[in-house]
Motif scaffolding. Structure first.
Motif, PDB file in Angstrom:
ATOM      1  N   THR A 208     -14.158  -9.693   8.945  1.00 28.32           N
ATOM      2  CA  THR A 208     -14.303  -8.416   8.249  1.00 28.32           C
ATOM      3  C   THR A 208     -12.959  -7.721   8.066  1.00 28.32           C
ATOM      4  O   THR A 208     -12.845  -6.831   7.240  1.00 28.32           O
ATOM      5  CB  THR A 208     -15.233  -7.460   9.023  1.00 28.32           C
ATOM      6  OG1 THR A 208     -14.769  -7.377  10.368  1.00 28.32           O
ATOM      7  CG2 THR A 208     -16.651  -7.957   9.004  1.00 28.32           C
ATOM      8  N   ALA A 236     -21.311  -7.017   5.934  1.00 30.39           N
ATOM      9  CA  ALA A 236     -20.244  -7.748   6.626  1.00 30.39           C
ATOM     10  C   ALA A 236     -20.142  -7.288   8.078  1.00 30.39           C
ATOM     11  O   ALA A 236     -19.987  -8.111   8.997  1.00 30.39           O
ATOM     12  CB  ALA A 236     -18.911  -7.544   5.903  1.00 30.39           C
ATOM     13  N   ASP A 237     -20.242  -5.996   8.290  1.00 36.22           N
ATOM     14  CA  ASP A 237     -20.165  -5.470   9.660  1.00 36.22           C
ATOM     15  C   ASP A 237     -21.337  -5.968  10.491  1.00 36.22           C
ATOM     16  O   ASP A 237     -21.204  -6.292  11.664  1.00 36.22           O
ATOM     17  CB  ASP A 237     -20.167  -3.935   9.630  1.00 36.22           C
ATOM     18  CG  ASP A 237     -18.942  -3.395   8.899  1.00 36.22           C
ATOM     19  OD1 ASP A 237     -17.870  -4.016   9.033  1.00 36.22           O
ATOM     20  OD2 ASP A 237     -19.068  -2.391   8.180  1.00 36.22           O
ATOM     21  N   GLU A 240     -20.722  -9.536  11.493  1.00 38.72           N
ATOM     22  CA  GLU A 240     -19.717  -9.627  12.551  1.00 38.72           C
ATOM     23  C   GLU A 240     -20.361  -9.309  13.904  1.00 38.72           C
ATOM     24  O   GLU A 240     -20.066  -9.951  14.910  1.00 38.72           O
ATOM     25  CB  GLU A 240     -18.578  -8.651  12.267  1.00 38.72           C
ATOM     26  CG  GLU A 240     -17.518  -8.653  13.347  1.00 38.72           C
ATOM     27  CD  GLU A 240     -16.135  -8.981  12.810  1.00 38.72           C
ATOM     28  OE1 GLU A 240     -15.998  -9.978  12.062  1.00 38.72           O
ATOM     29  OE2 GLU A 240     -15.200  -8.242  13.136  1.00 38.72           O
TER      30      GLU A 240
END
Ligand code: ATP
Ligand code: MG
Length: 252
Positions: A208, A236-237, A240
């Motif tokens: 990220t 995306a977070d 992750e």
């Protein structure tokens, strides 16, 4: 405004045991100015998608389509694709012994534009771009990627992007192996290219961090040869934090 459209793309690779299907129906539309991030586990087919768009001979498209403003990209040769405005920064850039960076860039620019760049402005442009990417001018006289460190190869890819000014750029793990400063410098190069040309960008990454510099409009999760989920930057977070378990576990 240009549009790159990938529809139900199926791609196989030749193996010793015969053809093996890697891409199993990819749908993706990228417009000028948009940034799309593709994330996904190792071996899910991300690089295969990148190579298929670029026309690598190892990959056979068995069905589906790729079009650029309605033009059939799959019917084009590799250099026709480059002339049409497609660019690929490879995950593992190859060495080109005997060809200097300087000659390579001028030859590529001439091939893509259909005419040689004007020498004086070109030399200035190359110097400016190298400067922006914090590349030592001495690199211009070295053979392409020969003995380049991992990070130096990635800078050279972005140097090409800035000078060739494609309509669409596929960046395959351009951030992998970069130190923190190089990541920022390379990201700034991508953002400069986007700002000057309004290019559409397909950014393949595992991390990220690069997405804090190059803000994606869309994030796609690639699992087992197709897109399993799509969302905005927040996806995306989440990936992750959570990993890909929920996709792999459901057999997506
Ligand atoms: N010649 C081949 N023979 C067998 N399998 C192959 C061959 N070429 C590619 N594959 C397989 O295709 C799959 C997709 O590979 P690809 O490089 O596209 O993955 P990726 O998503 O880019 O992975 P990574 O995140 O590790 O870069 C992998 O499982 C790979 O082993
Ligand atoms: Mg890959």
């Amino acid at each position: 405004m240009a549009t790159l459209e990938i529809r139900d793309l199926h791609v196989s690779v030749d193996t010793e045991d015969g053809p093996k299907e890697i891409l199993k129906g990819v749908d993706l539309t990228i417009r000028s100015g948009e940034t799309h991030a593709i994330m996904g586990p190792n071996g899910s087919g991300k690089s295969t998608l990148a190579y298929s768009i670029a026309g690598h001979p190892k990959y056979t498209v068995t069905s589906g389509s790729v079009t650029l403003d309605g033009e059939d990209v799959l019917a084009m040769s590799v250099d026709e694709r480059a002339r049409a405005g497609l660019f690929l920064a490879m995950q593992y850039p190859v060495e080109v012994p005997g060809v200097t960076v300087s000659n390579f860039l001028r030859t590529a620019k001439t091939a893509v534009d259909g005419q040689a760049p004007k020498l004086r402005t070109w030399v200035k442009e190359v110097r400016g771009a190298m400067d922006g990417l914090r590349m030592d001018p001495a690199f211009a006289e070295r053979n392409v990627n020969e003995g380049f460190s991992g990070g130096e190869k990635k800078r050279h890819e972005i140097l090409q992007l800035e000078l060739l000014k494609p309509k669409f750029a596929v960046l395959d793990e351009t951030d992998s192996g970069l130190d923190v400063d190089a990541l920022r410098v390379v990201s700034e190069g991508v953002n400069r290219a986007k700002a000057t040309t309004d290019a559409g960008v397909l950014l393949i990454t595992h991390y990220t961090r690069i997405l804090t510099y190059i803000r994606p409009d869309f994030v796609h999760v690639f699992v087992d040869g197709r897109i399993a989920e799509e969302g905005g930057p927040e996806l995306a977070d989440r990936l992750e934090a959570e990993g890909y378990d929920r996709f792999v576990a459901t057999g997506a």
